[in-house]
Write a protein that holds these residues in place. Structure first.
Motif, PDB file in Angstrom:
ATOM      1  N   ASP A  79       0.544  -1.636  -0.102  1.00 47.48           N
ATOM      2  CA  ASP A  79      -0.375  -0.016  -0.299  1.00 47.48           C
ATOM      3  C   ASP A  79       1.151   1.308  -0.336  1.00 47.48           C
ATOM      4  N   ASP A  80       1.825   0.871   1.002  1.00 48.35           N
ATOM      5  CA  ASP A  80       2.547   2.566   0.702  1.00 48.35           C
ATOM      6  C   ASP A  80       4.579   1.780   0.403  1.00 48.35           C
ATOM      7  N   HIS A 110       7.156   2.576  -0.982  1.00 49.98           N
ATOM      8  CA  HIS A 110       8.553   3.739  -0.792  1.00 49.98           C
ATOM      9  C   HIS A 110       9.042   4.160   0.272  1.00 49.98           C
ATOM     10  N   ALA A 111       7.540   3.889   1.398  1.00 46.16           N
ATOM     11  CA  ALA A 111       7.856   4.271   3.031  1.00 46.16           C
ATOM     12  C   ALA A 111       8.999   2.992   3.485  1.00 46.16           C
ATOM     13  N   HIS A 112       8.189   1.985   2.988  1.00 42.75           N
ATOM     14  CA  HIS A 112       9.280   1.386   3.678  1.00 42.75           C
ATOM     15  C   HIS A 112      10.327  -0.091   2.565  1.00 42.75           C
ATOM     16  N   ARG A 113      11.126   1.269   1.988  1.00 42.84           N
ATOM     17  CA  ARG A 113      11.755   0.258   0.535  1.00 42.84           C
ATOM     18  C   ARG A 113      13.170  -0.493   0.925  1.00 42.84           C
ATOM     19  N   PHE A 136       3.168   4.151  -8.237  1.00 40.69           N
ATOM     20  CA  PHE A 136       2.911   3.704  -6.843  1.00 40.69           C
ATOM     21  C   PHE A 136       2.676   4.892  -5.972  1.00 40.69           C
ATOM     22  N   LYS A 137       3.137   6.030  -6.581  1.00 42.04           N
ATOM     23  CA  LYS A 137       2.923   7.691  -5.939  1.00 42.04           C
ATOM     24  C   LYS A 137       1.873   7.595  -5.823  1.00 42.04           C
ATOM     25  N   ASP A 141      -1.124   5.498  -4.743  1.00 43.76           N
ATOM     26  CA  ASP A 141      -1.307   4.548  -3.701  1.00 43.76           C
ATOM     27  C   ASP A 141      -0.883   5.418  -1.999  1.00 43.76           C
ATOM     28  N   ARG A 142      -0.144   6.456  -2.524  1.00 43.67           N
ATOM     29  CA  ARG A 142       0.591   7.685  -1.321  1.00 43.67           C
ATOM     30  C   ARG A 142      -0.956   8.473  -1.092  1.00 43.67           C
TER      31      ARG A 142
END
Ligand code: SF4
Length: 526
Positions: A477-478, A480-483, A520-521, A524-525
């Motif tokens: 779901d996010d 990028h935050a968990h890259r 994804f941005k 999804d963000r």
């Protein structure tokens, strides 16, 4: 009388199929009866039956499932062509029938696909499925193929006979394979001559196992070869058996190809009856809907009648494979080319240039199996082999190797598709299952679907895969935050998983983040 009959342990899955085919499910009393006659514990039979998606094991008190099941493929190409809408429409139409969404059935060139029993309905609509349902037409449809007489008339089995009569020797076979440079075409690309040589010096009896369990979403080339030229593959298998001095050939066929089961049963019976295998025994076995059984050691477990749990290595199959015997495992397309090489010579094969069968599907005008030079690009496959992009669609990217091969963008449409060429981009060509994506496709949704598929098909045996896939899913779901954690976890999965499923499972996520980061941005963000 049954209690005294001989029921070989390795045929457990075959017997489960007989019960499932006849009754539409496997009830506790039948499961217990099978365990009794096979002199197995009920737990052993139960654990095997419940491992495979194609067996419906019911419990006491369960209502028997409806006699009719309509299966709709939810593989990537079928979804692109409206499989979800089809499921919805069928749900409204088919009172009383069971509608089931199933993973890729290997008919991506006919998407969307539905199946009524063994009757596969390509380009399915609610109307065509309803018509088949009304007529109760659930039989497998067999197209035109080259049967034994046709193959013999075209000088088939000459290479095998040259071996049997001493005109060619085992040494010749190894030399020709070496010269040809043939590599395995099931996904790993291992040099074939080297693989066959591993059997040298191993104990006897030895076995050949033919992997006809292509389950990678987007792959259907082996289906095409077996449903049109089965003897060319069978001859390759017999050449392999003779060359490694094996007495038995086991063919593990995916259960989604019932028409090929009929073809192979008929043709193998003919071959054996006319003594054309020269004493080599051919055994045909059905898979039962487990993607992981395409992994060679899981396939061997399944051939032994057990759950398809991949084995730790060593020992490798060449040392201790099927029934503990030294085993050569080859894919269908590999054996197809073996026959070609023995007929015309390794040098000729090399001079003509390596070619592969590519399964091309998705947003193209004429999806299908395309014979193209190794190293063809996806742009060439689309324009020169598949009639161009579908009307109104612009190339956005592609899956070069099915569900686990990763995703590449349109900007990399000119990279050659061959062994080793895609690794710098975090992808691999695998079994050459090319699914073309367009501007109509949503990459994050596709990644979710691919990860759902891999999660569903993981055998759950080892922790990095069993726990790693759901963890990756939870980050989608996010992402990028968990890259950082995604990268770290992916490395653990690559390093610590027992088999290729877990090792490759991070590929869709990692490659999508690398090549489709912007997708994804915004949404999804938000
Ligand atoms: Fe099973 Fe996944 Fe481990 Fe392979 S990697 S053995 S599929 S749990």
């Amino acid at each position: 009388a049954l209690a005294h009959a001989n029921f070989p342990r390795d045929e457990l899955i075959e017997y489960l199929h007989l019960i499932q085919d006849r009754y539409g499910h496997i009830s506790p009393d039948r499961l217990a009866a099978l365990a009794h006659v096979m002199k197995l514990s009920q737990a052993e039979v139960y654990e095997t039956a419940t491992f495979y998606a194609h067996f419906q094991v019911t419990r006491d008190g369960d209502v028997a499932p409806p006699p009719l099941t309509i299966r709709v493929c939810n593989g990537p190409s079928c979804k692109m062509q409206g499989a979800e809408a089809l499921v919805h429409e069928l749900g409204d139409l088919q009172g009383g029938a069971r509608i089931e969404e199933v993973p890729c059935v290997g008919r991506c060139d006919g998407a969307p696909v539905a199946a009524l029993g063994k009757n596969i309905i390509p380009s399915a609509t609610a109307q065509t499925v309803a018509a088949a349902t009304r007529s109760g037409d659930s039989k497998a449809k067999i197209g035109t193929y080259e049967n034994l007489d046709g193959y013999l008339a075209a000088e088939g089995y000459q290479a095998f006979h040259a071996l049997m009569s001493g005109v060619l020797t085992r040494k010749d076979v190894f030399r020709e394979l070496e010269v040809s440079g043939l590599r395995g075409l099931g996904g790993a690309g291992f040099p074939v001559a080297q693989k066959w040589r591993f059997l040298d010096g191993q104990t006897k009896p030895r076995v050949v196992a033919v992997n006809a369990d292509e389950g990678e979403p987007g792959t259907f080339k082996d289906r095409h070869l077996l449903e049109t030229q089965p003897h060319r593959v069978l001859e390759g298998a017999l050449i392999a058996a003779f060359s490694i001095e094996a007495d038995d050939v086991y063919i593990y066929l995916r259960d989604e190809y019932p028409h090929i089961h009929t073809i192979l049963s008929t043709e193998i019976e003919q071959l054996m009856r006319r003594a054309l295998t020269h004493g080599i025994r051919l055994h045909l076995r059905r898979g039962a809907g487990a993607y992981v059984c395409g992994e060679e050691s899981a396939m061997l477990e399944s051939l032994e009648g057990k759950r398809g749990l991949p084995r730790n290595r060593p020992p490798f199959p060449a040392q201790a494979g099927l029934f503990g015997r030294p085993t050569l495992v080859n894919n269908v397309e590999t054996l197809y080319w073996v026959t070609d090489i023995l007929n015309t010579g390794g040098a000729d094969f090399l001079a003509r240039g390596r070619r592969h069968f590519y399964s091309v599907s998705g947003r193209v005008k004429t999806p299908g199996v395309k014979l193209a030079p190794a190293g063809v690009t996806v742009r060439q496959l689309i324009d020169d082999y598949a009639g161009g992009m579908s009307e109104g669609h612009v190339l956005k990217g592609y899956l070069p190797g099915g569900a686990s091969g990763g995703l590449l963008p349109a900007s990399l449409a000119d990279v050659p598709l061959d062994f080793g060429t895609l690794e710098p981009y975090g992808c691999f060509v695998g079994s050459s299952a090319v699914v073309v994506l367009s501007d109509h496709d949503d990459v994050p949704n596709l990644v979710r679907d691919l990860m759902d598929f891999l999660a569903h098909e993981s055998c759950g045996q080892c922790t990095p895969c069993r726990s790693g896939i759901p963890k990756l899913q939870s980050f989608l779901d996010d992402p990028h935050a968990h890259r950082d954690i995604i990268e770290e976890l992916s490395q653990v999965m690559r390093d610590g998983s027992i088999c290729g499923l877990g090792q490759a499972a991070p590929n869709p996520v990692i490659s999508a983040l690398r090549h489709f980061s912007d997708d994804f941005k915004p949404k999804d963000r938000a």
